[in-house]
Design a protein around this motif. Sequence first.
Motif, PDB file in Angstrom:
ATOM      1  N   MET A  39       0.801  -1.218   0.000  1.00 41.28           N
ATOM      2  CA  MET A  39       0.000   0.000   0.000  1.00 41.28           C
ATOM      3  C   MET A  39       0.845   1.284   0.000  1.00 41.28           C
ATOM      4  SD  MET A  39      -1.346  -0.436   3.917  1.00 41.28           S
ATOM      5  CE  MET A  39      -2.667   0.702   3.676  1.00 41.28           C
ATOM      6  N   ASN A  40       2.105   1.210   0.389  1.00 40.14           N
ATOM      7  CA  ASN A  40       2.985   2.382   0.364  1.00 40.14           C
ATOM      8  C   ASN A  40       3.895   2.375  -0.862  1.00 40.14           C
ATOM      9  OD1 ASN A  40       1.942   3.321   2.781  1.00 40.14           O
ATOM     10  ND2 ASN A  40       3.936   3.891   3.584  1.00 40.14           N
ATOM     11  N   TRP A  41       3.421   1.791  -1.951  1.00 44.27           N
ATOM     12  CA  TRP A  41       4.265   1.650  -3.131  1.00 44.27           C
ATOM     13  C   TRP A  41       4.612   2.998  -3.761  1.00 44.27           C
ATOM     14  CZ3 TRP A  41       2.913   3.464  -7.930  1.00 44.27           C
ATOM     15  CH2 TRP A  41       1.574   3.802  -8.142  1.00 44.27           C
ATOM     16  N   THR A  42       3.715   3.995  -3.637  1.00 49.16           N
ATOM     17  CA  THR A  42       3.976   5.274  -4.297  1.00 49.16           C
ATOM     18  C   THR A  42       5.213   5.964  -3.722  1.00 49.16           C
ATOM     19  OG1 THR A  42       2.363   6.288  -2.801  1.00 49.16           O
ATOM     20  CG2 THR A  42       1.595   5.680  -4.993  1.00 49.16           C
ATOM     21  N   SER A  43       5.360   5.949  -2.408  1.00 52.32           N
ATOM     22  CA  SER A  43       6.521   6.569  -1.783  1.00 52.32           C
ATOM     23  C   SER A  43       7.797   5.852  -2.181  1.00 52.32           C
ATOM     24  CB  SER A  43       6.380   6.560  -0.246  1.00 52.32           C
ATOM     25  OG  SER A  43       5.256   7.300   0.155  1.00 52.32           O
ATOM     26  N   PHE A  44       7.755   4.544  -2.156  1.00 53.06           N
ATOM     27  CA  PHE A  44       8.942   3.769  -2.517  1.00 53.06           C
ATOM     28  C   PHE A  44       9.280   3.956  -3.994  1.00 53.06           C
ATOM     29  CE2 PHE A  44      11.282  -0.032  -3.729  1.00 53.06           C
ATOM     30  CZ  PHE A  44      12.187  -0.148  -2.696  1.00 53.06           C
ATOM     31  N   PHE A  45       8.251   4.023  -4.835  1.00 52.98           N
ATOM     32  CA  PHE A  45       8.469   4.202  -6.270  1.00 52.98           C
ATOM     33  C   PHE A  45       9.112   5.560  -6.557  1.00 52.98           C
ATOM     34  CE2 PHE A  45       6.782   5.716 -10.404  1.00 52.98           C
ATOM     35  CZ  PHE A  45       7.439   4.803 -11.230  1.00 52.98           C
ATOM     36  N   ALA A  46       8.570   6.623  -5.950  1.00 53.73           N
ATOM     37  CA  ALA A  46       9.120   7.962  -6.165  1.00 53.73           C
ATOM     38  C   ALA A  46      10.552   8.053  -5.653  1.00 53.73           C
ATOM     39  CB  ALA A  46       8.248   9.005  -5.472  1.00 53.73           C
ATOM     40  N   PHE A  47      10.809   7.450  -4.491  1.00 51.99           N
ATOM     41  CA  PHE A  47      12.148   7.481  -3.914  1.00 51.99           C
ATOM     42  C   PHE A  47      13.144   6.718  -4.788  1.00 51.99           C
ATOM     43  CE2 PHE A  47      15.391   5.529  -1.199  1.00 51.99           C
ATOM     44  CZ  PHE A  47      15.931   6.650  -0.591  1.00 51.99           C
ATOM     45  N   SER A  48      12.769   5.508  -5.196  1.00 49.24           N
ATOM     46  CA  SER A  48      13.674   4.699  -6.013  1.00 49.24           C
ATOM     47  C   SER A  48      13.877   5.296  -7.397  1.00 49.24           C
ATOM     48  CB  SER A  48      13.145   3.261  -6.123  1.00 49.24           C
ATOM     49  OG  SER A  48      11.844   3.246  -6.680  1.00 49.24           O
ATOM     50  N   LEU A 251      15.599   5.448   5.122  1.00 52.99           N
ATOM     51  CA  LEU A 251      14.650   4.335   5.131  1.00 52.99           C
ATOM     52  C   LEU A 251      13.217   4.837   5.291  1.00 52.99           C
ATOM     53  CD1 LEU A 251      16.581   1.752   7.340  1.00 52.99           C
ATOM     54  CD2 LEU A 251      16.079   1.545   4.919  1.00 52.99           C
ATOM     55  N   ARG A 252      13.011   5.811   6.203  1.00 49.65           N
ATOM     56  CA  ARG A 252      11.659   6.324   6.422  1.00 49.65           C
ATOM     57  C   ARG A 252      11.123   6.976   5.149  1.00 49.65           C
ATOM     58  NH1 ARG A 252      13.333   8.878  11.415  1.00 49.65           N
ATOM     59  NH2 ARG A 252      12.927  10.866  10.371  1.00 49.65           N
ATOM     60  N   ARG A 253      11.977   7.731   4.477  1.00 47.03           N
ATOM     61  CA  ARG A 253      11.529   8.406   3.260  1.00 47.03           C
ATOM     62  C   ARG A 253      11.180   7.390   2.177  1.00 47.03           C
ATOM     63  NH1 ARG A 253      15.172  13.289   1.395  1.00 47.03           N
ATOM     64  NH2 ARG A 253      14.480  13.896   3.482  1.00 47.03           N
ATOM     65  N   GLY A 254      12.004   6.361   2.042  1.00 41.44           N
ATOM     66  CA  GLY A 254      11.740   5.350   1.029  1.00 41.44           C
ATOM     67  C   GLY A 254      10.495   4.536   1.318  1.00 41.44           C
ATOM     68  N   MET A 255      10.197   4.332   2.596  1.00 42.59           N
ATOM     69  CA  MET A 255       9.042   3.529   2.976  1.00 42.59           C
ATOM     70  C   MET A 255       7.789   4.363   3.183  1.00 42.59           C
ATOM     71  SD  MET A 255      10.914   0.872   5.585  1.00 42.59           S
ATOM     72  CE  MET A 255       9.530  -0.239   5.685  1.00 42.59           C
ATOM     73  N   GLY A 256       7.929   5.688   3.152  1.00 44.58           N
ATOM     74  CA  GLY A 256       6.763   6.551   3.290  1.00 44.58           C
ATOM     75  C   GLY A 256       6.217   6.618   4.698  1.00 44.58           C
ATOM     76  N   VAL A 257       7.090   6.497   5.719  1.00 43.45           N
ATOM     77  CA  VAL A 257       6.660   6.576   7.112  1.00 43.45           C
ATOM     78  C   VAL A 257       7.470   7.656   7.825  1.00 43.45           C
ATOM     79  CG1 VAL A 257       5.950   4.169   7.196  1.00 43.45           C
ATOM     80  CG2 VAL A 257       8.291   4.769   7.823  1.00 43.45           C
ATOM     81  N   LYS A 258       6.871   8.258   8.865  1.00 45.34           N
ATOM     82  CA  LYS A 258       7.526   9.343   9.582  1.00 45.34           C
ATOM     83  C   LYS A 258       8.182   8.875  10.871  1.00 45.34           C
ATOM     84  CE  LYS A 258       4.341  12.884   7.856  1.00 45.34           C
ATOM     85  NZ  LYS A 258       3.320  13.906   8.244  1.00 45.34           N
ATOM     86  N   ASP A 259       7.619   7.831  11.494  1.00 47.37           N
ATOM     87  CA  ASP A 259       8.150   7.380  12.775  1.00 47.37           C
ATOM     88  C   ASP A 259       7.889   5.887  12.948  1.00 47.37           C
ATOM     89  OD1 ASP A 259       5.410   7.228  13.353  1.00 47.37           O
ATOM     90  OD2 ASP A 259       5.396   9.186  14.342  1.00 47.37           O
ATOM     91  N   TYR A 260       8.260   5.397  14.139  1.00 52.09           N
ATOM     92  CA  TYR A 260       8.111   3.968  14.420  1.00 52.09           C
ATOM     93  C   TYR A 260       6.659   3.532  14.355  1.00 52.09           C
ATOM     94  CZ  TYR A 260       8.063  -0.396  17.049  1.00 52.09           C
ATOM     95  OH  TYR A 260       7.850  -1.689  17.438  1.00 52.09           O
ATOM     96  N   ARG A 271      -1.588  -6.211   3.712  1.00 50.35           N
ATOM     97  CA  ARG A 271      -1.768  -7.620   3.370  1.00 50.35           C
ATOM     98  C   ARG A 271      -0.791  -8.025   2.258  1.00 50.35           C
ATOM     99  NH1 ARG A 271      -4.359  -7.018   7.223  1.00 50.35           N
ATOM    100  NH2 ARG A 271      -2.646  -8.313   7.890  1.00 50.35           N
ATOM    101  N   VAL A 272      -0.337  -7.015   1.494  1.00 54.34           N
ATOM    102  CA  VAL A 272       0.593  -7.235   0.392  1.00 54.34           C
ATOM    103  C   VAL A 272       1.796  -6.337   0.605  1.00 54.34           C
ATOM    104  CG1 VAL A 272       0.924  -7.094  -2.110  1.00 54.34           C
ATOM    105  CG2 VAL A 272      -1.288  -7.797  -1.190  1.00 54.34           C
ATOM    106  N   GLY A 273       2.955  -6.819   0.180  1.00 54.27           N
ATOM    107  CA  GLY A 273       4.196  -6.070   0.346  1.00 54.27           C
ATOM    108  C   GLY A 273       5.168  -6.889   1.173  1.00 54.27           C
ATOM    109  N   VAL A 274       6.228  -7.378   0.550  1.00 51.08           N
ATOM    110  CA  VAL A 274       7.159  -8.273   1.241  1.00 51.08           C
ATOM    111  C   VAL A 274       7.755  -7.609   2.481  1.00 51.08           C
ATOM    112  CG1 VAL A 274       9.375  -9.476   1.038  1.00 51.08           C
ATOM    113  CG2 VAL A 274       7.726  -9.595  -0.834  1.00 51.08           C
ATOM    114  N   ILE A 275       8.136  -6.340   2.384  1.00 47.89           N
ATOM    115  CA  ILE A 275       8.791  -5.680   3.516  1.00 47.89           C
ATOM    116  C   ILE A 275       7.851  -5.502   4.700  1.00 47.89           C
ATOM    117  CG2 ILE A 275       9.870  -3.524   4.273  1.00 47.89           C
ATOM    118  CD1 ILE A 275      11.201  -3.332   1.568  1.00 47.89           C
TER     119      ILE A 275
END
Length: 358
Positions: A39-48, A251-260, A271-275
């Motif tokens: 579900m956080n593919w957009t952040s990872f896609f933009a970062f990569s 890592l946070r920027r690539g995964m689209g999260v701000k904190d723990y 439900r989907v996403g290996v990481i």
Amino acid sequence: MPDRTEVLPFKGSTLRVSVYTFFYLLLFGLLVSYGLMGMNWTSFFAFSLAAVLPVAAVITLLTAWGNRFLFDDAQGAIIKPGRRPVPYGRITGIFINQRGRSLDVFLQQGWRGTTFLVEALDASERGRLDEALAARFPGLQVRKKRWTTAVAVVVMLALLIAGFGVAHGYLYKRFPQLAKTPGAVTWEAEKSKKRSQTEYLEDFEFTLPAGVDLITDMGSQMFFEDKIKKLRVKVAADIQRPDLASYEKLLRRGMGVKDYYELLDLSYRSRVGVIPVFLRSLELQGLENITVYRIGPPFLRGYITQGTRDGEEESHIVLVGDRPHEEIHFFITGPKRAPEKFLRTIVSTTRVVKMPGV
């Protein structure tokens, strides 16, 4: 054989090569991003994409420089920038594939397989190319290559999809507890007039249920015990993760999260996403009879995880504030599962505050 060098090289289109490269980059990037992050593919896609584009640009420039060849009849060889001359006598096959308005030309040298001569050559050059080949290789049949770039891309995409499918299947089979979805607590803030002693740890204050006594205070960790209910409580704050410290922001920027909390929330809701699925498996590893609850307003954000490990009941409460590293954990263990009222007291009384004197 002609007695002169073919002075006009056959040059591929840099623009078309760039378009093809960018298209394949988008295609693989989208699939890999969704397969890894769900579900956080957009952040990872933009970062990569931001990380890969400069590299792709350099590769495209190098490809454009070498994407040409000419016939040198004086040497009796095909000349290509950055490559050794290929003598006419070594050539055992020529393959030409049409892709829209462009041609891809491959060269075969016996057991060495095929290599690119030129990519995205304008289709209008086909006549000149056929004449040049017929003049120098009269007995050599020009064929169409079965293993085209498009076929290779389709096969690689299929392998990627299969790989992600196998990875998800393994994780869900290896860790059946991953099928558990989190519920939401429906508690209200406690309004009890009689309260136990308020405890402070780092930037947090909290109150434990009556009967829970302090055993040890180790600065960033506190240990409590309810001797009647035989429950042990470990409270920890200011969690240090030295292995990730230097890469945390990246890592946070690539995964689209701000904190723990957002990372934990992503792992529990995905439900989907290996990481994220793998991270959830680490959080739940070894637990049976699991229940998971998500905590929100009017309380601090967080999660409650309960389960049985090696015959002992475990409850884990994590609550976070709005600033980085405002994170507190309550680990409750005992022969019986901590009751709802016990958990509610901790959750409803935990707040972010400044320590007295700070």
